[in-house]
Motif scaffolding. Structure first.
Motif, short mmCIF file in Angstrom:
data_model
loop_
_atom_site.label_atom_id
_atom_site.label_comp_id
_atom_site.label_asym_id
_atom_site.label_seq_id
_atom_site.Cartn_x
_atom_site.Cartn_y
_atom_site.Cartn_z
N UNK A 133 46.65 29.64 68.36
CA UNK A 133 47.72 30.12 69.25
C UNK A 133 47.27 30.04 70.71
N UNK A 134 48.13 29.48 71.54
CA UNK A 134 47.81 29.35 72.96
C UNK A 134 48.33 30.50 73.79
N UNK B 199 32.33 40.46 74.08
CA UNK B 199 33.05 40.55 72.80
C UNK B 199 32.29 39.86 71.66
N UNK B 200 31.41 38.95 72.02
CA UNK B 200 30.63 38.23 71.02
C UNK B 200 29.69 39.19 70.28
N UNK C 174 41.25 39.37 71.18
CA UNK C 174 41.58 38.66 69.95
C UNK C 174 42.01 37.21 70.20
N UNK C 175 42.24 36.85 71.47
CA UNK C 175 42.60 35.48 71.80
C UNK C 175 41.38 34.58 72.02
N UNK C 176 40.19 35.18 72.10
CA UNK C 176 38.99 34.38 72.35
C UNK C 176 38.72 33.42 71.19
N UNK D 166 36.39 33.26 86.31
CA UNK D 166 35.02 33.24 85.80
C UNK D 166 34.61 34.52 85.09
N UNK D 167 35.29 35.63 85.40
CA UNK D 167 34.98 36.90 84.73
C UNK D 167 35.37 36.87 83.25
N UNK D 168 36.26 35.96 82.87
CA UNK D 168 36.68 35.87 81.47
C UNK D 168 35.50 35.46 80.58
N UNK D 169 34.55 34.74 81.14
CA UNK D 169 33.38 34.35 80.36
C UNK D 169 32.49 35.56 80.05
N UNK D 170 32.41 36.49 81.02
CA UNK D 170 31.64 37.71 80.79
C UNK D 170 32.30 38.56 79.71
N UNK D 171 33.63 38.64 79.74
CA UNK D 171 34.36 39.39 78.72
C UNK D 171 34.16 38.75 77.34
N UNK D 172 34.18 37.42 77.32
CA UNK D 172 33.95 36.70 76.08
C UNK D 172 32.55 37.00 75.53
#
Length: 439
Positions: free
Chosen positions: A302-303, A363-364, A329-331, A354-360
């Motif tokens: 899902x996009x 969440x890992x 849950x979209x990662x 770029x902050x989305x990578x830190x959130x990712x």
């Protein structure tokens, strides 16, 4: 008679003096790969003479890129660009590769021009000239100027002992690059973003650094889908299966290098296809953006759609950085695989936050975090490309047919390209060195 001999000697001495005062421009290497540093030395100038160093590339489509730096000769009339600072122009300070990396579209050109090779089997011809005094970019763009001296060098994307082969296998379209001796090298698939078509420069250059590469377009090329929304994950499964078993690819798994949308697809390939052992994500979001991705007739992933109200308008272009309303849950759950991930992020990216990578990364799962490396670069925009590629601040996307604002500023963006390229090459070498015996 004595007077005649004296005058003759004076003429000869003057001729010798003029010969030694002639300006010389030494550029080495004259023939090299695009990511290879260059040395520029100028001699034969007057003491403390002020000059402009102009560099120029004109493509076969008559697209012109230009740069200039202001230099002052030393007491011996010499300038070593590697050690002498530029006092202004498109770059300043000690910047040995500024003549190439700081290039901009020539005055009167479209500001969205992107330096790329339409034919990677031919080099970019870089014309380097020395001109007296300090001249503006507009003045340097005329053909009426008479440089003190001009030299031309060749900058290649593909080594001369490598082959380029167009691919038309089943549904797979693209181009392969591999050694002319047909030796097996670690295999890497290379993909670009939402502008579609095929872009071979990076794949050719990466191959030249010791890999077999597959430049893989996925829409708006040949008989592939015309629109991004129509691409299918089964295409990438077929490409990975075919490429990983190719006779020019070392067995044991392949890598994928993607930028922007291509990086999102690379993350999904690593998540679901065991042949993918490592991925380099260059400014691709950790979720799937813009449209749903299909496999067959079903939604595969899902996009996240763009929130129009959050789109930033920058002149005639658009920034989507804060326009995605994503949740954890979209990662893309790449941690479910054993693949190693290198994320290259520009802190001035106006397309991906770029902050989305830190959130990712947060969440890992903790026991999987060791598989992920994130490198961030201040001043770097969205299109982080191989070293010394001029910044492209706006680019066209075929989804909606709009111009996107990429960001990035000089010299931060250029420094990111140099540093990340070294890491990318080493990352693939470290994680694709799985062949136990040469077959």
């Amino acid at each position: 008679m004595i007077l005649r001999v004296f005058r003759s000697k004076m003429v000869k001495n003057l001729a010798v003096q003029q010969y030694f005062c002639t300006t010389a421009l030494n550029v080495t290497p004259k023939d090299g790969l695009f990511d290879e540093p260059v040395s520029i030395k100028i001699s034969g100038l007057d003491k403390n003479q002020s000059i402009t160093l102009r560099s120029r590339i004109q493509s076969k489509e008559n697209e012109v890129f230009i740069s200039h730096g202001y230099y002052t000769a030393d007491v011996n009339g010499c300038i070593d660009v590697e050690n002498t600072p530029s006092s202004g122009g498109t770059y300043s300070g000690i910047d040995p590769m500024g003549f190439l990396a700081s290039m901009v579209p020539a005055p009167g050109s479209k500001p969205s021009l992107r330096l790329a090779a339409k034919d990677v089997t031919s080099p970019h011809l870089v014309e380097i000239s020395v001109l007296d005094g300090q001249l503006s970019l507009d003045e340097l763009s005329t053909d009426k100027l008479k440089p003190l001296i001009t030299n031309t060098i060749n900058r290649w994307y593909m080594k001369k002992d490598y082959q380029r082969l167009e691919i038309n296998e089943g549904r797979i379209r693209g181009t392969m690059f591999f050694p002319s001796d047909n030796s097996r090298k670690p295999g890497v698939i290379d993909m670009f973003g939402s502008s579609g078509r095929i872009k071979e420069s990076r794949a050719a250059l990466l191959a030249s650094r010791g890999f077999t590469t597959l430049c893989l377009p996925y829409f708006s090329y040949s008989d592939l889908p015309k629109d991004l929304k129509d691409i299918n994950f089964s295409y990438f499964k077929e490409a990975v299966e075919w490429f990983s078993h190719h006779t020019n690819v070392k067995p044991g798994g392949i890598g994928v290098l993607g930028i922007s949308k291509g990086a999102e697809l690379a993350m999904l390939m690593a998540t679901h296809l065991s042949q993918v052992k490592c991925v380099v994500n260059v400014n691709g979001s950790p979720y799937y953006s813009l449209t749903d991705l299909m496999e067959g007739e079903n939604v595969f992933f899902k996009g996240i759609c763009v929130e129009i109200s959050q789109v930033k308008v920058v002149g005639d272009s658009y920034g989507l950085k804060n326009a995605y309303n994503y949740k954890p849950e979209n990662f893309i759950p790449v941690w479910k695989s054993q693949a190693k991930i290198l994320i290259i992020a520009g802190e001035d990216d106006h397309q991906i936050n770029p902050n989305s990578h830190d959130e990712f990364y947060t969440h890992c799962p903790d026991d999987k975090k060791h598989q992920i490396i994130i490198k961030k670069y201040p001043g770097a925009g969205h299109l982080i490309e191989p070293p010394y590629t001029p910044i492209c601040k706006t680019s066209f996307t075929r989804l909606g047919g709009i111009m996107l604002y990429n960001g990035g500023s000089y010299p931060g963006h250029s420094m990111a390209q140099v540093d990340s390229w070294k890491d990318i090459i080493q990352f693939f070498k470290n994680n694709l060195n799985t062949l136990q015996s040469q077959l």
